[in-house]
Write an enzyme that holds these catalytic residues in place. Sequence first.
Site, PDB file in Angstrom:
ATOM      1  N   GLY A  32     -43.453  17.214 -75.663  1.00 43.03           N
ATOM      2  CA  GLY A  32     -44.068  17.492 -76.947  1.00 43.03           C
ATOM      3  C   GLY A  32     -43.044  17.313 -78.052  1.00 43.03           C
ATOM      4  O   GLY A  32     -41.839  17.424 -77.818  1.00 43.03           O
TER       5      GLY A  32
ATOM      6  N   GLN B 143     -39.379  18.183 -86.250  1.00 48.35           N
ATOM      7  CA  GLN B 143     -38.251  17.861 -85.373  1.00 48.35           C
ATOM      8  C   GLN B 143     -37.673  16.475 -85.648  1.00 48.35           C
ATOM      9  O   GLN B 143     -36.602  16.151 -85.154  1.00 48.35           O
ATOM     10  CB  GLN B 143     -38.671  17.962 -83.909  1.00 48.35           C
TER      11      GLN B 143
ATOM     12  N   LEU C 261     -36.358  20.080 -77.656  1.00 52.22           N
ATOM     13  CA  LEU C 261     -35.526  18.914 -77.936  1.00 52.22           C
ATOM     14  C   LEU C 261     -34.577  19.156 -79.107  1.00 52.22           C
ATOM     15  O   LEU C 261     -33.531  18.518 -79.192  1.00 52.22           O
ATOM     16  CB  LEU C 261     -36.407  17.692 -78.220  1.00 52.22           C
TER      17      LEU C 261
ATOM     18  N   GLU D 121     -45.331  23.545 -79.907  1.00 55.23           N
ATOM     19  CA  GLU D 121     -45.304  22.556 -80.987  1.00 55.23           C
ATOM     20  C   GLU D 121     -45.978  23.098 -82.248  1.00 55.23           C
ATOM     21  O   GLU D 121     -45.510  22.855 -83.362  1.00 55.23           O
ATOM     22  CB  GLU D 121     -45.951  21.243 -80.536  1.00 55.23           C
TER      23      GLU D 121
END
Length: 162
Positions: free
Chosen positions: A43, A48, A87, A129
């Site tokens: 995701g 991001q 991430l 997310e």
Amino acid sequence: MELKFLGEPCLTTVSEPVSEVDEQLRAFISGMFRVMRGAGGVGLAAPQVGRTVRVFVVDVEHHVRAFINPQITAASEEQSSYEEGCLSIPHIYERVLRPRRVSVQYLDENGKRCAVDADGILARVIQHEYDHLDGILFLDRIDEKRRDDALRRYAALRGTIR
């Protein structure tokens, strides 16, 4: 398009709704999928990669889709704990308690209104997310002691992961 990491203001900013679903947005979403897959993620939210708009993408359990202006309309009382990573905070993993099931309404890449009832890992990824769109990181969902420990570990790793 590149990943942003813990400490970047875009990761703690509440995102704005998307006003128009067009070719430019579809190209952005395509780029998000490339970045997510290149980093080995399941995701990725627009903040991001530096854009504070209400968009995220997922690729988990045969569910490959973009969520534009998503709204979680229901969440189960039943919760589950699962180890999460991000991430934008590489190499840091912590158990996070979240509702096991969620219902979400969103626009797809063609501007069509859609809905999904998700459970298990898909529900978890959607919630993770979705949090990004509100400037919330998974570390904000754990107790202070564990968060402080995770931040210390991240600081120690930071010089070796970029």
